[in-house]
Design a protein around this motif. Sequence first.
Motif, mmCIF file in Angstrom:
data_model
loop_
_atom_site.group_PDB
_atom_site.id
_atom_site.type_symbol
_atom_site.label_atom_id
_atom_site.label_comp_id
_atom_site.label_asym_id
_atom_site.label_seq_id
_atom_site.Cartn_x
_atom_site.Cartn_y
_atom_site.Cartn_z
ATOM 1 N N SER A 1 -52.974 1.647 -46.080
ATOM 2 C CA SER A 1 -52.234 2.247 -47.216
ATOM 3 C C SER A 1 -52.186 1.215 -48.317
ATOM 4 N N TYR A 2 -52.621 1.485 -49.606
ATOM 5 C CA TYR A 2 -52.737 0.530 -50.774
ATOM 6 C C TYR A 2 -51.050 0.220 -51.288
ATOM 7 N N TYR A 3 -50.061 0.924 -50.803
ATOM 8 C CA TYR A 3 -48.694 0.993 -51.069
ATOM 9 C C TYR A 3 -47.708 0.334 -49.963
ATOM 10 N N ALA A 4 -48.373 -0.216 -48.861
ATOM 11 C CA ALA A 4 -47.539 -0.658 -47.734
ATOM 12 C C ALA A 4 -46.900 -1.989 -48.307
ATOM 13 N N ARG A 5 -45.558 -2.374 -47.869
ATOM 14 C CA ARG A 5 -44.845 -3.499 -48.299
ATOM 15 C C ARG A 5 -44.323 -4.219 -46.999
ATOM 16 N N ASN A 6 -44.432 -5.530 -47.054
ATOM 17 C CA ASN A 6 -43.608 -6.145 -45.890
ATOM 18 C C ASN A 6 -43.128 -7.521 -46.506
ATOM 19 N N GLY A 7 -41.834 -7.566 -46.768
ATOM 20 C CA GLY A 7 -41.218 -8.852 -47.708
ATOM 21 C C GLY A 7 -42.227 -9.068 -48.807
ATOM 22 N N VAL A 8 -42.766 -10.260 -48.918
ATOM 23 C CA VAL A 8 -43.470 -10.663 -50.095
ATOM 24 C C VAL A 8 -44.880 -10.270 -50.117
ATOM 25 N N CYS A 9 -45.314 -9.518 -49.252
ATOM 26 C CA CYS A 9 -46.852 -9.014 -48.935
ATOM 27 C C CYS A 9 -46.749 -7.286 -49.278
ATOM 28 N N TYR A 10 -48.106 -7.198 -49.813
ATOM 29 C CA TYR A 10 -48.036 -5.958 -50.395
ATOM 30 C C TYR A 10 -49.505 -5.249 -50.251
ATOM 31 N N GLY A 11 -49.564 -3.999 -50.034
ATOM 32 C CA GLY A 11 -50.858 -3.184 -50.073
ATOM 33 C C GLY A 11 -51.456 -3.196 -48.996
#
Length: 118
Positions: free
Chosen positions: A62-72
């Motif tokens: 997924s290009y829209y996944a987010r985990n804290g300060v990490c994205y995409g």
Amino acid sequence: MNNLKSTFVKFIVALALVLTGASATQTIATNVAGQNNTVQAAMSKSEKAAKRWIAMRESGGSYYARNGVCYGRYQLNIAYLHGNYSPANQERTADRYVYGRYGSWVNAKRFWLAHHWY
């Protein structure tokens, strides 16, 4: 006369090297500046497979996944994306990061397998 010929030949060789170097620098700068299609087209099947493998492990693709300060898709630090979260920028930035840090997606996958991050 031989000294003049030698100097002339050295000048021509030096000029050719300068012009060749300028051309290579321009090509590299153009590719780094965002010609992601060039990088993608040059990727081998194993490189593409390793890149896809990392994307699936990091974000499920997924290009829209987010985990804290990490994205995409590649879970890049948002600071690397400079406010541009588009899929095209994620691809460019991930390629730049991986080739700069590991030299290849295959090497990045090897690192991921050993450390569970890249």
